[in-house]
Design a protein around this motif. Structure first.
Motif, mmCIF file in Angstrom:
data_model
loop_
_atom_site.group_PDB
_atom_site.id
_atom_site.type_symbol
_atom_site.label_atom_id
_atom_site.label_comp_id
_atom_site.label_asym_id
_atom_site.label_seq_id
_atom_site.Cartn_x
_atom_site.Cartn_y
_atom_site.Cartn_z
ATOM 1 N N ASP A 9 -99.769 77.757 46.296
ATOM 2 C CA ASP A 9 -100.227 78.343 45.041
ATOM 3 C C ASP A 9 -100.123 77.308 43.937
ATOM 4 O OD1 ASP A 9 -100.824 79.862 42.892
ATOM 5 O OD2 ASP A 9 -98.966 80.997 42.883
ATOM 6 N N TYR A 10 -101.244 77.055 43.260
ATOM 7 C CA TYR A 10 -101.257 76.050 42.201
ATOM 8 C C TYR A 10 -101.339 76.678 40.816
ATOM 9 C CZ TYR A 10 -101.266 70.972 42.462
ATOM 10 O OH TYR A 10 -100.887 69.654 42.490
ATOM 11 N N GLY A 11 -101.028 77.951 40.731
ATOM 12 C CA GLY A 11 -100.991 78.579 39.427
ATOM 13 C C GLY A 11 -102.236 79.372 39.109
ATOM 14 N N PRO A 12 -102.254 80.054 37.947
ATOM 15 C CA PRO A 12 -103.387 80.914 37.567
ATOM 16 C C PRO A 12 -104.682 80.127 37.455
ATOM 17 C CG PRO A 12 -101.465 81.307 36.177
ATOM 18 C CD PRO A 12 -101.181 80.077 36.964
ATOM 19 N N GLY A 13 -105.761 80.804 37.723
ATOM 20 C CA GLY A 13 -107.068 80.160 37.642
ATOM 21 C C GLY A 13 -108.161 81.120 38.019
ATOM 22 N N ILE A 14 -109.286 80.584 38.469
ATOM 23 C CA ILE A 14 -110.423 81.402 38.874
ATOM 24 C C ILE A 14 -110.071 82.162 40.151
ATOM 25 C CG2 ILE A 14 -112.838 81.296 39.596
ATOM 26 C CD1 ILE A 14 -113.097 78.761 37.945
ATOM 27 N N LEU A 15 -110.584 83.373 40.278
ATOM 28 C CA LEU A 15 -110.367 84.159 41.482
ATOM 29 C C LEU A 15 -111.066 83.494 42.665
ATOM 30 C CD1 LEU A 15 -109.233 86.715 42.758
ATOM 31 C CD2 LEU A 15 -111.319 87.904 42.106
#
Length: 527
Positions: free
Chosen positions: A229-235
């Protein structure tokens, strides 16, 4: 390459509105269930991104699935529980039983799928914000089962691909059952794509002729985890599609469409099994991937290219009875009898003629060594044709069978829905309804009818007998009374037109006149 990409892949954005189309449950507890017949029987994640419920996979066929949801997102499945055994559209349900086992029953009779879990504690089933369906003990937070440990075709953000899990493609776009392509960790800890078809099986990524270090793939992977997991972003979602290509999809939120932002195989015809044995795959800019049978061959299954083509002739084993036809720019990977370096065309042809197992041979120039190499083939699989490929295939066939050398092979586009939609055509009896039970019911019914007839017959008999008895009793009483009262009609006191009048004494000693009617007059009066 893929490891680096997977580490960039992932986290769900929370910028999607809660869908108002579902009357959902926030959890499933012991003794409760979801019904296939009620579309509102679903679990929904707290952020509204995922829904778990019964998903139609064919005609009268349903799977319990998790899918993306939202006002602008078409239903896209992320996981399926029973992709191998769909259930009936009537009376099927998902139940969390009193023992803590999650069971999917088909038409309320057969177990299609279960978690095989057990717990004496308070157990609940929850759908989390990341799309993970979790069966957990509430008091201890002990996770009994979770869908992330059993992926199907898709990896979601935060979902790891480990040594013990794999992705398996669907059969086609319209058939969600297990397909022929798999993404998995091999025994050497290297991530691979494999075609596991109805007749053959082969690895097509990484390139099989490369050693792992040549492909820059280290074998020393103690964790065997290919996602991070590289953090929040595009779905995003990583999916192995039915055509065997691994693709990373990103959601265009404005248009509500999934866009393939990356794919593993740029040249789709290099995917093994694309068109089946004895066939050639080619790429058409307008129609995409195309399939065609080799000359002298016909499709085995007109609805499914995976089965490839079969020859219309039988190859003789006598070398004097066979010949070859050249197919330019055609390459077939694997199934070599041998690899002969720096071999002449004549020698290569002779070797294939004299081998009963040889179906043809590949002959191409080895630029690295400046020589020609020979590849006699036991099977013609994983074939493709490309203008940039300089080699050729020499197809072996009987001399008596004339092949059209100047006629183009018949080609067909790779229809995405070539495999028909799944049809679940089953008839179920009500639970416990067996031949023995039906026989018992008929017997009880017959006995009931016989009993009613007997009762009615007895009643009629008794009713008729009572009437006759009452009449005879009346006659007996009236006659006896008259004889007793008149002392046998002995004392005559007068005569009339109707008969003789006798003296009689009643039981209370009162004197009475009793007239004995003549029979003729009595009959006349009665008439």
């Amino acid at each position: 390459m893929l490891d680096g990409l997977l580490s960039l892949f992932f986290f769900l954005s929370s910028a999607f509105p809660f869908p108002g189309a579902y009357a959902s449950f926030n959890r499933l507890i012991k003794g409760s269930s979801l019904s296939v017949e009620n579309q509102e029987d679903v679990l929904i994640s707290p952020n509204g991104l995922f829904v778990a419920g019964f998903h139609s996979v064919g005609i009268n066929a349903y799977s319990f699935a998790i899918w993306f949801t939202g006002k602008r997102i078409n239903r896209t499945t992320a996981w399926m529980a029973n992709r191998y055994h769909p259930v009936n559209g009537k009376h099927s349900q998902l139940t969390l039983d009193k023992d803590g086992n999650l069971i999917l029953t088909d038409a309320n009779q057969f177990i299609s799928w279960e978690t095989n879990t057990a717990s004496a504690s308070f157990v609940q089933l929850l759908l989390q914000n990341n799309g993970n369906l979790v069966l957990t003990e509430k008091d201890s937070d002990n996770v009994l089962w979770r869908s992330f440990d059993f992926p199907t075709v898709t990896l979601l953000p935060e979902q790891p691909l480990t040594r013990y899990t794999r992705l398996t493609s669907s059969r086609s776009q319209s058939n969600h059952s297990s397909g022929f392509y798999k993404l998995f960790f091999d025994d050497d800890n290297v991530l691979r794509l494999v075609f596991d078809g109805p007749e053959t099986s082969s690895i097509y990524w990484l390139d099989p002729w490369l050693l792992s270090y040549q492909a820059r793939r280290p074998r020393y992977n103690d964790s065997r985890v290919a996602a991070d997991d590289y953090g929040p972003g595009i779905l995003r979602r990583l999916t192995i599609d039915f055509d065997g290509n691994l693709r990373l999809y990103s959601l265009d939120n404005n248009r509500g469409r999934w866009i393939a932002s990356w794919q593993d195989m740029i040249r789709s015809c290099r995917i093994h099994g694309a068109c089946g044995p004895n066939s050639l795959c080619s790429h058409n800019p307008d129609n995409g991937r195309m399939c065609s049978c080799l000359q002298g061959h016909r499709m085995k299954n007109q609805t499914d290219w995976s089965y490839g083509c079969k020859p219309e002739y039988t190859l003789p084993c006598n070398s004097s009875e066979v010949t070859f036809i050249e197919l330019l720019h055609a390459d077939f990977y694997g199934y070599n009898i041998n690899i002969l370096r720096n071999c002449s065309l004549e020698k290569c042809e002779k070797i294939c003629k004299e081998s009963c197992k040889c179906k043809g041979f590949q002959y191409r120039y080895n630029a690295g060594q400046g020589v020609y190499d020979c590849y006699p083939k036991t099977a013609l699989c994983n074939g493709y044709i490309s203008p940039t490929y300089t080699g050729m295939l020499h197809l072996k066939h009987p001399k008596a069978f004339v092949l059209p050398t100047n006629q183009a092979a018949e080609r067909f586009s790779l229809n995405c829905s070539s495999t028909n939609a799944l049809l679940l055509n089953r008839t179920y009896h009500i639970r416990g309804d067996s031949d023995a039970v039906r026989l018992l019911l008929w017997l009880v019914s017959a006995l009931g009818v016989v009993e009613m007839i007997c009762i009615l017959s007895v009643w009629l008999f008794l009713h008729t007998s009572r009437k006759a008895s009452d009449k005879q009793h009346y006659m007996h009483l009236s006659t006896g009374f008259r004889k007793l009262a008149t002392k046998g009609f002995h004392e005559e006191i007068g005569r009339g037109s109707g008969g003789i009048i006798h003296k009689g004494v009643l039981s209370d000693q009162r004197v009475a006149a009793i007239k004995l009617l003549n029979e003729a007059n009595q009959m006349k009066q009665n008439s």
